[in-house]
Design an enzyme around this catalytic site. Structure first.
Site: not given
Ligand code: F6R
Length: 261
Positions: A67, A136, A138, A143
């Site tokens: 992303d 959450n 995702h 989301e």
């Molecule tokens: C990042 C992504 C998100 C993160 C998630 C967890 O490319 O796709 O899904 O993996 O938000 O973020 P962290 O690892 O910072 O807790």
């Protein structure tokens, strides 16, 4: 799902890096799926050590990030293009021309999303997709209530996600409201998926993903339908799992040929 519970966050990185290296060794033309955020940093550090030791060569490997923020300059230090360059491309000595991040700054975001899907399939599809998980549930920035068959597209970030990511910016206002993300359908096309989570803040999302019903309310729960899904957790992230003891028993009794670490 294969669930591996490790004593600490560094061991999560070591085990997950071993899985990535194994898939790379098994495929003739491996393609890596990259995540940003804190969760995969230990994987990248262990992969970098393997590259440094001459055990792994990723210089001719294609890679695709999950992303990118929309509305953030590509050169901003927290754009995922910058983060991937800093945490993956450089330390893993990859070819920058082979490491792709969705173009969140494109004028025609829809065309950029379609081009990204095309590039992934022209590269032969993703061999192993590294994933973190949001509090959450995702994955990527899909989301809650994202379609299970979604492809790369623009998404509005949940306020929970913006608050969680505020730590990378100087204020909440600075955190973008939109992103370009691979869809759940895109992620499910990867030949292996490898989700890592560390810390108690992820325990509820992990429990819903692994042991909850498959429901778009917890987007990561779609991984229960993947043929080769591996989830590597530290003790805190695993603390909400009812079948913890069973996963530990299975891992301890794995036949040697199935082990990758
Ligand atoms: C990042 C992504 C998100 C993160 C998630 C967890 O490319 O796709 O899904 O993996 O938000 O973020 P962290 O690892 O910072 O807790």
């Amino acid at each position: 799902m294969e669930v591996i519970i490790c004593p600490d966050a560094d061991e999560v990185g070591r085990v997950a890096a071993a899985k990535v290296a194994r898939v790379c060794a098994d495929e003739e033309r491996p393609v890596l799926g990259l995540a940003t955020g804190s969760s995969p940093l230990a994987i990248y550090a262990h992969l970098a050590a393997k590259v440094e030791a001459g055990e792994l060569d990723l210089s001719a490997v294609d890679a695709f990030a999950l992303d990118e923020y929309v509305g953030l300059d590509r050169n901003h230090p927290e754009s995922y293009a910058s983060v991937i360059a800093r945490t993956v491309t450089e330390p893993l000595r990859m070819d920058p021309a082979r490491v792709h991040v969705p173009d969140g700054a494109a004028e025609d975001v829809e065309a950029a999303a379609e081009a990204y899907e095309r590039a992934i399939s022209e590269a032969g599809g993703v061999s192993v997709q590294i994933l973190g998980i949001g509090t959450n549930g995702h994955i990527g920035f899909n989301e809650p209530t994202s379609s299970f068959s979604s492809r790369t597209r623009i998404k509005t970030l949940a306020e929970r996600t913006r608050l969680d990511n505020q730590r990378f910016f100087s204020s909440l206002e600075e955190v973008p409201t939109h992103c370009l993300t691979q869809g759940l359908g895109t992620i499910m096309d990867a030949r292996h998926v490898l989700l890592v989570a560390q810390g108690a803040a992820k325990a509820d999302a992990v429990a819903a993903t692994v042991e909850g019903p498959v429901s778009a309310v917890c987007p990561a729960s779609i991984l229960q339908h993947h043929r080769r899904a591996t989830v590597v957790l530290d003790e805190a992230a695993a603390s909400g799992l009812r079948l913890r003891g069973y996963y530990q028993h299975v891992y301890a009794h794995k036949p040697g040929w199935q082990r990758f670490a």
